[in-house]
Design an enzyme around this catalytic site. Structure first.
Site, PDB file in Angstrom:
ATOM      1  N   ASP A 312       0.842  -1.190   0.000  1.00 34.13           N
ATOM      2  CA  ASP A 312       0.000   0.000   0.000  1.00 34.13           C
ATOM      3  C   ASP A 312       0.882   1.246   0.000  1.00 34.13           C
ATOM      4  O   ASP A 312       1.399   1.603   1.030  1.00 34.13           O
ATOM      5  CB  ASP A 312      -0.965  -0.009   1.190  1.00 34.13           C
ATOM      6  CG  ASP A 312      -0.298  -0.401   2.510  1.00 34.13           C
ATOM      7  OD1 ASP A 312       0.704  -1.143   2.509  1.00 34.13           O
ATOM      8  OD2 ASP A 312      -0.802   0.031   3.555  1.00 34.13           O
ATOM      9  N   GLU A 496      12.693   1.292   7.417  1.00 37.82           N
ATOM     10  CA  GLU A 496      11.622   0.476   6.842  1.00 37.82           C
ATOM     11  C   GLU A 496      11.862   0.130   5.378  1.00 37.82           C
ATOM     12  O   GLU A 496      11.565  -0.975   4.928  1.00 37.82           O
ATOM     13  CB  GLU A 496      10.317   1.266   6.986  1.00 37.82           C
ATOM     14  CG  GLU A 496       9.099   0.606   6.397  1.00 37.82           C
ATOM     15  CD  GLU A 496       7.909   1.553   6.359  1.00 37.82           C
ATOM     16  OE1 GLU A 496       6.782   1.043   6.389  1.00 37.82           O
ATOM     17  OE2 GLU A 496       8.113   2.786   6.285  1.00 37.82           O
TER      18      GLU A 496
END
Length: 565
Positions: A312, A496
């Site tokens: 996403d 991340e």
């Protein structure tokens, strides 16, 4: 929601009828009697909408994670009485009636730590325990401690956790691996599936199904006992993903299951709700409003389903890579999801055999073989020479190459000649100086160029090694590790995602700032360190020069990103 029934197929795939009975029986097993916790947008109704639209907090997830100090119905009644009074202050009302999530303490690592030492020191920092939660908390309790990704992600996430667990195992923390498997099994027993994360607002969807692989990982330490212990939960999860299959006609879809014209069964991502996501409320409303030609509920469902995919967001789901409102996740059959479903079926067969149920083992093998044929038939683009997603609207395989194309190799579902073509495509189109590109499209979305993500680096590395494509596999690991090391040397953290167009830069794009921590990057980094360094000379940092024992390649020049898929 079933699509209209088209003309009947000429030939149906032959799958034993007993398997459909098996699905039905497991679906009944998966139905739980516990009351499902309600997400905050339902509990708080117009108050939730008003707070999010007022943008009281920079991150929409903040209020979604806030804990009501009393019964939400009473808070809502007070709000309705006070909201139109002169001098009403919404922020003050929220501060009085809710406990906001605390910012995590900034972790300052000791000076002079190696990369490995830094990661090993982070495991306790990222560990949480929530055996009990407040009555109206969106956080779902779990019986054992667990490791969170880090940053704004204060809860456990499903597919993140597998790659985190690889690192925990590498660090010798098998107790933590066992705890996390037990937690996910608890969620399956409680809710019938593993939600996106342990929040009430994540219960309407799952994420890439890695639970069977987690059990397989634990079995490396505990043997077949782990497979037998968690066989019931693996079966329940499989039933969740296949829910509704027994009633499907050819050409129909139901929730997460797709039945193609020839009877081939495949899966897609799906969210049971079609409203804005509480954690991204304002953003989703804006996305839906920006495309008045589509029903808002359709866009909300596709946004949620993209969140279920883990990607996403990405041009992978969009007709126009520059316009998020053109995403249509639910009409795309993903190659990575179906590879994971194949692997789940294979592990279920192995676990059933370990439990002494050879008949059930044979049924799961039959399902896996049928799915493998479906992957080879529908998820391979022969013209392009790579695996890709299937488009339910155009009834054709899509042309876009993404890092998801390596999943059939990762689960050993690919034909050997196709694995060789995938190695060539990967090196030609996706490999960059700082690792593997997610796609070759620059859309501004975080699951596109120039970002590279740790789990996709590991899937590609393992997948290519499975088929003897060691040179490309080692190239990916070396380039990504160099990126991680350069970033760590400068910033003393793992992040991340990374910009793979160069080395030493965290990634960008997406709905929130770059997060550090970071669970899955930690796990993959440890696995790759052990991969590139000789066992007789393990390394705690990425070596300054590539180990001579592995093949060497010329430095890569940055490839130009393509404007469209």
């Amino acid at each position: 929601m079933k699509s209209p029934t088209p003309s009947r197929p000429q030939k149906m795939a032959l799958i034993p009828a007993c398997i459909f009975l098996c699905f039905a029986a497991l679906s009944v097993q998966a139905e739980e009697t516990s009351v499902t916790p309600q997400p905050p947008d339902i509990l708080l109704g117009p108050l939730f909408n008003d707070v999010q639209n007022a943008k009281l907090f920079p991150d929409q997830k903040t209020f979604a994670d806030a804990v009501p100090n009393s019964d939400p119905l009473m808070i809502l009644a007070d709000y309705r009485m006070q909201q139109n009074q002169s001098g009403f202050d919404l922020r003050h009302f929220v501060n009085v009636n809710f406990t906001l999530p605390k910012e995590g303490e900034k972790y300052v690592p000791p000076e002079g730590q190696s990369l490995r030492e830094h990661i090993d020191g982070l495991w306790p920092v990222l560990t949480r325990s929530t055996e009990n939660t407040e009555k109206w908390d969106s956080l779902l309790p779990l019986p054992e401690p667990y490791v969170v990704p880090g940053g704004r992600f204060r809860e456990v996430y499903y597919w993140d956790s597998y790659f985190t667990m690889l690192g925990l195992a590498e660090s010798g923390h098998w107790d933590k691996v066992a705890d996390m498997v037990a937690n996910f099994a608890h969620e399956i027993d409680t809710y019938g599936h593993i939600p996106n994360g342990n929040r009430s607002y994540y219960l309407s969807r799952s994420q890439p199904p890695f639970f069977a692989l987690m059990v397989e990982l634990l079995a490396q330490h505990e043997g077949d006992a782990a497979l037998k212990q968690y066989l019931p939960q693996m079966q329940k999860e499989y039933a969740y993903w296949m829910d509704g299959v027994e009633n499907l006609q050819a050409g129909q879809q139901e929730k997460r299951v797709v039945k193609l014209q020839d009877g081939t069964l495949l899966n897609r991502y799906w969210d049971d709700r079609d409203t804005p996501r509480p954690e991204s409320w304002v953003e989703d409303i804006a996305t839906a409003k920006s495309n008045p030609n589509r029903p808002a509920t359709e866009i909300y469902r596709d946004l949620r389903s993209a969140a279920a995919s883990g990607w996403d967001f990405s041009s992978r789901w969009m007709d126009n890579p520059q316009q998020l409102n053109t995403l249509r996740t639910t009409s795309i059959v993903p190659v990575d999801l179906n590879s994971l479903m194949f692997k789940m079926e294979k592990i279920l067969a192995r676990a059933s055999k370990a439990a002494g149920d050879n008949a059930m083992a044979n049924q799961y093998e039959t399902l896996a073989n049928a799915r493998q044929k479906g992957i080879e038939k529908y998820l391979w683009n022969d013209q392009q020479g790579w695996y890709a997603d299937y488009d339910l609207k155009s009834h054709k395989v899509r042309n876009q190459l993404t890092a998801a194309a390596l999943f059939p190799l990762y689960v050993n579902a690919a034909a050997k000649d196709r694995a060789s073509k995938m190695a060539t495509a990967t090196k030609t189109h996706l490999l960059q100086p700082g690792g593997l590109n997610t796609t070759s499209v620059k859309s501004g979305q975080q699951w596109d160029a120039p970002n590279g993500w740790a789990p996709l680096q590991w899937v590609a590395t393992e997948g290519l090694q499975n088929y003897g494509q060691k040179e490309v596999a080692m190239d990916i690991s070396w380039h990504f590790l160099t990126n991680v090391q350069h970033t760590y040397d400068r910033e003393k953290k793992l992040v991340e995602k990374y910009d793979v167009s160069a080395t030493g830069t965290g990634g960008g794009g997406g709905e929130y700032p770059l997060q550090d921590g970071f669970g899955w990057t930690n796990g993959v980094t440890l696995k790759m360190l052990d991969l590139i360094c000789p066992k007789e000379q393990p390394c705690d940092n990425v070596p300054a020069t590539r180990p001579l024992s592995e093949s060497t390649t010329q430095p890569l020049k940055q490839k130009e990103a393509e404007p469209t898929p």
